[in-house]
Structure formats: structure tokens, C-alpha cells
Design a protein around this motif. Sequence first.
Motif, mmCIF file in Angstrom:
data_model
loop_
_atom_site.group_PDB
_atom_site.id
_atom_site.type_symbol
_atom_site.label_atom_id
_atom_site.label_comp_id
_atom_site.label_asym_id
_atom_site.label_seq_id
_atom_site.Cartn_x
_atom_site.Cartn_y
_atom_site.Cartn_z
ATOM 1 N N LYS A 147 -0.831 0.731 -0.125
ATOM 2 C CA LYS A 147 -1.226 -0.552 -0.693
ATOM 3 C C LYS A 147 -1.873 -0.262 -2.049
ATOM 4 O O LYS A 147 -2.787 0.550 -2.148
ATOM 5 N N GLY A 148 -1.371 -0.876 -3.092
ATOM 6 C CA GLY A 148 -1.896 -0.625 -4.438
ATOM 7 C C GLY A 148 -1.272 0.613 -5.042
ATOM 8 O O GLY A 148 -0.096 0.892 -4.870
ATOM 9 N N LYS A 149 -2.094 1.376 -5.724
ATOM 10 C CA LYS A 149 -1.621 2.574 -6.426
ATOM 11 C C LYS A 149 -1.765 3.815 -5.555
ATOM 12 O O LYS A 149 -2.783 4.023 -4.911
ATOM 13 N N SER A 153 -2.049 12.609 -7.432
ATOM 14 C CA SER A 153 -1.934 14.016 -7.057
ATOM 15 C C SER A 153 -1.211 14.199 -5.717
ATOM 16 O O SER A 153 -0.940 15.319 -5.315
ATOM 17 N N SER A 154 -0.896 13.101 -5.027
ATOM 18 C CA SER A 154 -0.235 13.206 -3.734
ATOM 19 C C SER A 154 1.271 13.377 -3.890
ATOM 20 O O SER A 154 1.924 12.623 -4.610
ATOM 21 N N ASP A 155 1.797 14.340 -3.176
ATOM 22 C CA ASP A 155 3.245 14.569 -3.156
ATOM 23 C C ASP A 155 3.943 13.672 -2.147
ATOM 24 O O ASP A 155 5.170 13.673 -2.070
ATOM 25 N N TYR A 156 3.162 12.925 -1.335
ATOM 26 C CA TYR A 156 3.720 12.207 -0.191
ATOM 27 C C TYR A 156 3.522 10.697 -0.235
ATOM 28 O O TYR A 156 3.777 10.016 0.747
ATOM 29 N N GLU A 157 3.063 10.148 -1.358
ATOM 30 C CA GLU A 157 2.767 8.715 -1.457
ATOM 31 C C GLU A 157 3.445 8.097 -2.674
ATOM 32 O O GLU A 157 3.609 8.757 -3.703
ATOM 33 N N VAL A 158 3.800 6.810 -2.516
ATOM 34 C CA VAL A 158 4.298 6.030 -3.647
ATOM 35 C C VAL A 158 3.523 4.726 -3.718
ATOM 36 O O VAL A 158 2.952 4.270 -2.727
ATOM 37 N N ASP A 159 3.515 4.111 -4.913
ATOM 38 C CA ASP A 159 2.860 2.821 -5.103
ATOM 39 C C ASP A 159 3.510 1.769 -4.223
ATOM 40 O O ASP A 159 4.730 1.677 -4.151
ATOM 41 N N GLY A 160 2.665 0.947 -3.599
ATOM 42 C CA GLY A 160 3.171 -0.149 -2.792
ATOM 43 C C GLY A 160 3.532 -1.340 -3.664
ATOM 44 O O GLY A 160 3.358 -1.331 -4.880
ATOM 45 N N ILE A 161 4.046 -2.373 -3.013
ATOM 46 C CA ILE A 161 4.417 -3.610 -3.689
ATOM 47 C C ILE A 161 3.358 -4.644 -3.346
ATOM 48 O O ILE A 161 3.130 -4.934 -2.170
ATOM 49 N N ALA A 164 3.442 -7.338 -0.332
ATOM 50 C CA ALA A 164 4.609 -7.012 0.505
ATOM 51 C C ALA A 164 4.275 -5.906 1.503
ATOM 52 O O ALA A 164 5.029 -4.952 1.676
ATOM 53 N N THR A 165 3.166 -6.059 2.201
ATOM 54 C CA THR A 165 2.729 -5.035 3.141
ATOM 55 C C THR A 165 3.736 -4.812 4.263
ATOM 56 O O THR A 165 4.060 -3.672 4.600
ATOM 57 N N ILE A 166 4.277 -5.876 4.834
ATOM 58 C CA ILE A 166 5.211 -5.717 5.960
ATOM 59 C C ILE A 166 6.502 -5.054 5.503
ATOM 60 O O ILE A 166 7.042 -4.183 6.182
ATOM 61 N N THR A 167 6.996 -5.431 4.330
ATOM 62 C CA THR A 167 8.191 -4.786 3.778
ATOM 63 C C THR A 167 7.927 -3.297 3.565
ATOM 64 O O THR A 167 8.737 -2.446 3.943
ATOM 65 N N SER A 168 6.765 -2.976 2.971
ATOM 66 C CA SER A 168 6.417 -1.582 2.687
ATOM 67 C C SER A 168 6.292 -0.761 3.966
ATOM 68 O O SER A 168 6.805 0.361 4.048
ATOM 69 N N LYS A 169 5.612 -1.307 4.963
ATOM 70 C CA LYS A 169 5.437 -0.585 6.233
ATOM 71 C C LYS A 169 6.778 -0.417 6.947
ATOM 72 O O LYS A 169 7.036 0.617 7.562
ATOM 73 N N GLY A 170 7.631 -1.459 6.864
ATOM 74 C CA GLY A 170 8.957 -1.349 7.466
ATOM 75 C C GLY A 170 9.762 -0.229 6.831
ATOM 76 O O GLY A 170 10.365 0.587 7.533
ATOM 77 N N LEU A 171 9.751 -0.165 5.499
ATOM 78 C CA LEU A 171 10.468 0.880 4.767
ATOM 79 C C LEU A 171 9.942 2.257 5.151
ATOM 80 O O LEU A 171 10.715 3.174 5.450
ATOM 81 N N GLU A 172 8.638 2.398 5.160
ATOM 82 C CA GLU A 172 8.010 3.662 5.526
ATOM 83 C C GLU A 172 8.481 4.114 6.915
ATOM 84 O O GLU A 172 8.834 5.272 7.119
ATOM 85 N N SER A 173 8.522 3.179 7.845
ATOM 86 C CA SER A 173 8.891 3.473 9.230
ATOM 87 C C SER A 173 10.371 3.820 9.378
ATOM 88 O O SER A 173 10.727 4.846 9.965
ATOM 89 N N PHE A 174 11.263 2.972 8.834
ATOM 90 C CA PHE A 174 12.679 3.269 9.060
ATOM 91 C C PHE A 174 13.159 4.461 8.249
ATOM 92 O O PHE A 174 14.108 5.145 8.644
#
Length: 192
Positions: A147-149, A153-161, A164-174
Amino acid sequence: IRKNILTSLGFSPTDDLPWTSENVESIFKSSIVGFVVDNSGSIVENKLPQDIDTNVDLNLYPIYKRVSNNVTQGYSIPISGKGLWGTMFGYFSIESDGATAKGITFYAHKETPGLGGEVDKAWFQNNFIGKKFINEKGDLIGIKVVKGKADPSSDYEVDGISGATITSKGLESFLVEDLKKYESFLKNIRKG
């Protein structure tokens, strides 16, 4: 679909080579090799991605490999899963190391324009390039859409939308679920 596979693998149209149907077909034919793997990560002989019957071949998975001068420059796999309003369909590409994201694209979704619909925008998709989905121990952990930025320095995270929390969590999961199908194949790549 071919445009999305090409985009996920780092191709893009140019003024000299716009993406007409003929140009896309030519690039695809000269640079992409499609094949199928099974649950054990073995390549299935005499089977191409278009031969998979999704009602019968439940443990067979298509892969598209980018090749230049006989050197593999990445792999693209289909991804799909539930967002907020429906199923999102796209492609996730992996560098030849078997552990790093090369790209991600979406060609169909029902997400809200300006919110979850941002999944098909370059600013969001470009966040994934170079991110790791395998940790230092070699475990599949996926890529977290925060969520947010994201922590730069993290190799495993991207900025969220935003919004659009549910869309982001769905993408992360599938994304993790789809990567699990290919993990045996990717482990073989990582072992060399």
C-alpha cells in the motif's frame, strides 16, 4: 496475446517496426519458442502451448522462451486470478536466472478504471522489472504489492495502486500460485 508475451519479455514497438499483425507474427516467430512443462519441471516432448486442453491437461503448463543467437533471454508464463471485479489475465516474465522478474502485462481484466484498472498501465508494470520473487534461501515468496510506496531498497516489493487494495492483494496472491506451478522448472534453471 502475442503482443503481451512480447511486451512481458522486453519487446516494444518502434517507429521503424510498429506492431502490425505481420510484424508481431514475424518477431514472435523469430524470437519466441513455446514449450510445455509438467509438475516435475520436465519439458513435455511433442506438446506445444496451443495443444494444451485445459479440461484434460491439468498438470501441463505453457512457457514462452525469448531466444537470441541461441541464448535464452527470459521466460514468459500466463498468469490469471481474481481481482476486485473479476479475473485478470496476463503474462509474467522471468529473467534467465529463474528468480528475477523481467516484466508483467495484463490483456484482460474488469478492474475499475483509474483504480485497479491501473494494472495495465506502464507505470505499474515497470515496477516489477528487476524484482526478485525468490528469497536468499531459495524459497518462492512472490512479489509484494504494498500500500503506497515500496521500500526502494527492497528487492521483493512494488508500489501499490492507490484505492485498489483488493486488486493488489489478488495480484500478489495469484502471482505466487501461478509461479508455484512452474517452480520445479525454475529450480532446475537456478541450479544451472
